[in-house]
Design a protein around this motif. Structure first.
Motif, PDB file in Angstrom:
ATOM      1  N   ILE A  32       0.837  -1.197   0.000  1.00 22.79           N
ATOM      2  CA  ILE A  32       0.000   0.000   0.000  1.00 22.79           C
ATOM      3  C   ILE A  32       0.872   1.246   0.000  1.00 22.79           C
ATOM      4  O   ILE A  32       1.781   1.372   0.808  1.00 22.79           O
ATOM      5  N   ASP A  33       0.560   2.166  -0.918  1.00 20.82           N
ATOM      6  CA  ASP A  33       1.252   3.450  -0.978  1.00 20.82           C
ATOM      7  C   ASP A  33       0.206   4.553  -0.822  1.00 20.82           C
ATOM      8  O   ASP A  33      -0.535   4.854  -1.765  1.00 20.82           O
ATOM      9  N   VAL A  34       0.116   5.096   0.382  1.00 24.68           N
ATOM     10  CA  VAL A  34      -0.887   6.118   0.667  1.00 24.68           C
ATOM     11  C   VAL A  34      -0.640   7.379  -0.155  1.00 24.68           C
ATOM     12  O   VAL A  34      -1.581   8.040  -0.582  1.00 24.68           O
ATOM     13  N   THR A  35       0.614   7.703  -0.418  1.00 26.69           N
ATOM     14  CA  THR A  35       0.956   8.914  -1.168  1.00 26.69           C
ATOM     15  C   THR A  35       0.408   8.882  -2.585  1.00 26.69           C
ATOM     16  O   THR A  35      -0.179   9.856  -3.056  1.00 26.69           O
ATOM     17  N   THR A  36       0.589   7.756  -3.282  1.00 29.28           N
ATOM     18  CA  THR A  36       0.102   7.652  -4.657  1.00 29.28           C
ATOM     19  C   THR A  36      -1.314   7.095  -4.739  1.00 29.28           C
ATOM     20  O   THR A  36      -1.905   7.076  -5.809  1.00 29.28           O
ATOM     21  N   LYS A  37      -1.830   6.615  -3.581  1.00 31.70           N
ATOM     22  CA  LYS A  37      -3.180   6.073  -3.471  1.00 31.70           C
ATOM     23  C   LYS A  37      -3.362   4.767  -4.256  1.00 31.70           C
ATOM     24  O   LYS A  37      -4.431   4.462  -4.755  1.00 31.70           O
TER      25      LYS A  37
END
Length: 65
Positions: A32-37
């Motif tokens: 999961i990459d919250v920055t790139t969603k």
């Protein structure tokens, strides 16, 4: 499979998504990459089942090709 989840904004969201997916597939691996969603899911489940689990957690994922 990869999903874009525009309404994912924090670590709490990431945790909720992880719980939702592993709730239907204990062996699922998530990146999961919250920055790139973006959420990458390695699972034996069909994409629509993973999508439904994420939606049931209150998010609006889009399956990426």
């Amino acid at each position: 499979m990869e999903f874009e989840i525009l309404d994912m904004s924090c670590g709490g969201c990431a945790s909720a998504i992880t719980r939702a997916v592993t709730g239907v597939d204990l062996a699922a691996k998530l990146d999961i990459d919250v920055t790139t969603k973006y959420v990458k899911v390695d699972s034996t489940l069909a994409p629509d089942r993973v999508l439904a689990a994420i939606e049931a957690a209150g998010f609006h994922p889009t399956l990426k090709a």
